[in-house]
Design a protein around this motif. Sequence first.
Motif, PDB file in Angstrom:
ATOM      1  N   GLY A   1       0.821  -1.212   0.000  1.00  0.00           N
ATOM      2  CA  GLY A   1       0.000   0.000   0.000  1.00  0.00           C
ATOM      3  C   GLY A   1       0.849   1.253   0.000  1.00  0.00           C
ATOM      4  O   GLY A   1       0.588   2.207  -0.746  1.00  0.00           O
ATOM      5  N   ALA A   2       1.893   1.259   0.831  1.00  0.00           N
ATOM      6  CA  ALA A   2       2.770   2.430   0.913  1.00  0.00           C
ATOM      7  C   ALA A   2       3.502   2.668  -0.406  1.00  0.00           C
ATOM      8  O   ALA A   2       3.597   3.814  -0.874  1.00  0.00           O
ATOM      9  CB  ALA A   2       3.769   2.249   2.056  1.00  0.00           C
ATOM     10  N   LEU A   3       4.023   1.605  -1.010  1.00  0.00           N
ATOM     11  CA  LEU A   3       4.727   1.747  -2.292  1.00  0.00           C
ATOM     12  C   LEU A   3       3.800   2.275  -3.381  1.00  0.00           C
ATOM     13  O   LEU A   3       4.165   3.167  -4.147  1.00  0.00           O
ATOM     14  CB  LEU A   3       5.326   0.411  -2.725  1.00  0.00           C
ATOM     15  N   ALA A   4       2.599   1.728  -3.455  1.00  0.00           N
ATOM     16  CA  ALA A   4       1.649   2.159  -4.486  1.00  0.00           C
ATOM     17  C   ALA A   4       1.212   3.603  -4.265  1.00  0.00           C
ATOM     18  O   ALA A   4       1.067   4.365  -5.229  1.00  0.00           O
ATOM     19  CB  ALA A   4       0.444   1.223  -4.527  1.00  0.00           C
ATOM     20  N   ARG A   5       1.004   3.991  -2.999  1.00  0.00           N
ATOM     21  CA  ARG A   5       0.640   5.392  -2.716  1.00  0.00           C
ATOM     22  C   ARG A   5       1.757   6.340  -3.132  1.00  0.00           C
ATOM     23  O   ARG A   5       1.504   7.465  -3.543  1.00  0.00           O
ATOM     24  CB  ARG A   5       0.333   5.586  -1.227  1.00  0.00           C
ATOM     25  N   ARG A   6       2.991   5.873  -3.032  1.00  0.00           N
ATOM     26  CA  ARG A   6       4.158   6.704  -3.370  1.00  0.00           C
ATOM     27  C   ARG A   6       4.379   6.783  -4.886  1.00  0.00           C
ATOM     28  O   ARG A   6       4.687   7.844  -5.412  1.00  0.00           O
ATOM     29  CB  ARG A   6       5.398   6.117  -2.691  1.00  0.00           C
ATOM     30  N   ILE A   7       4.205   5.657  -5.585  1.00  0.00           N
ATOM     31  CA  ILE A   7       4.493   5.596  -7.017  1.00  0.00           C
ATOM     32  C   ILE A   7       3.276   5.962  -7.870  1.00  0.00           C
ATOM     33  O   ILE A   7       3.397   6.645  -8.886  1.00  0.00           O
ATOM     34  CB  ILE A   7       4.993   4.183  -7.392  1.00  0.00           C
ATOM     35  N   GLY A   8       2.104   5.515  -7.457  1.00  0.00           N
ATOM     36  CA  GLY A   8       0.880   5.674  -8.248  1.00  0.00           C
ATOM     37  C   GLY A   8       0.579   7.078  -8.732  1.00  0.00           C
ATOM     38  O   GLY A   8       0.213   7.268  -9.901  1.00  0.00           O
ATOM     39  N   PRO A   9       0.721   8.103  -7.877  1.00  0.00           N
ATOM     40  CA  PRO A   9       0.391   9.459  -8.329  1.00  0.00           C
ATOM     41  C   PRO A   9       1.225   9.949  -9.514  1.00  0.00           C
ATOM     42  O   PRO A   9       0.828  10.870 -10.218  1.00  0.00           O
ATOM     43  CB  PRO A   9       0.658  10.316  -7.085  1.00  0.00           C
ATOM     44  N   PHE A  10       2.376   9.326  -9.772  1.00  0.00           N
ATOM     45  CA  PHE A  10       3.221   9.721 -10.899  1.00  0.00           C
ATOM     46  C   PHE A  10       2.817   9.043 -12.202  1.00  0.00           C
ATOM     47  O   PHE A  10       3.348   9.379 -13.264  1.00  0.00           O
ATOM     48  CB  PHE A  10       4.694   9.420 -10.593  1.00  0.00           C
ATOM     49  N   LEU A  11       1.889   8.107 -12.127  1.00  0.00           N
ATOM     50  CA  LEU A  11       1.439   7.393 -13.318  1.00  0.00           C
ATOM     51  C   LEU A  11       0.262   8.135 -13.955  1.00  0.00           C
ATOM     52  O   LEU A  11      -0.576   8.699 -13.259  1.00  0.00           O
ATOM     53  CB  LEU A  11       1.047   5.962 -12.959  1.00  0.00           C
TER      54      LEU A  11
END
Length: 154
Positions: A45-55
């Motif tokens: 969850g933490a990784l996706a919250r960190r990376i996702g907004p840049f997609l």
Amino acid sequence: MSANSHCRHRFPPVEFADRLEAWGAASLFGGFKLLPLDFASALGGALARRIGPFLGVSKHAQRNISRAFPELSETEIARVVAGMWDNLGRVAAEYPDLRNIRVFESGGRVETHGFEHVDRAVAAGRRMIVFSGHIANWEIAMLAGVQYGISVAR
């Protein structure tokens, strides 16, 4: 030319970037498998919250949410999108350990309702369709059926 040669499909060559992406995903799933489930879920969850907004798909999500819920502020929309990424990251991180999730464990991580309807359908010899929303880990419905002991289509 053989009789079957006209049936052969040609696939485009696999690019190095595709292989690298597949190796990365396999390594990530392998790493999640080594971690305790709760920790892996939180980390995903933490990784996706960190990376996702840049997609780029985040912009689509923001636009769609603002269209569906015009009363929401930009801050509220950003919170919903962050929750979307958190959920997706958790689902991905839990996937390698999915078979070890005990759906019917008392006090466990899954809450179920409505199995009296399943019992009635099974007792009557009827088939059923089970559906749920894509909330939390959407693979749990199939897992619940298997752990409940009913025959499920795969």
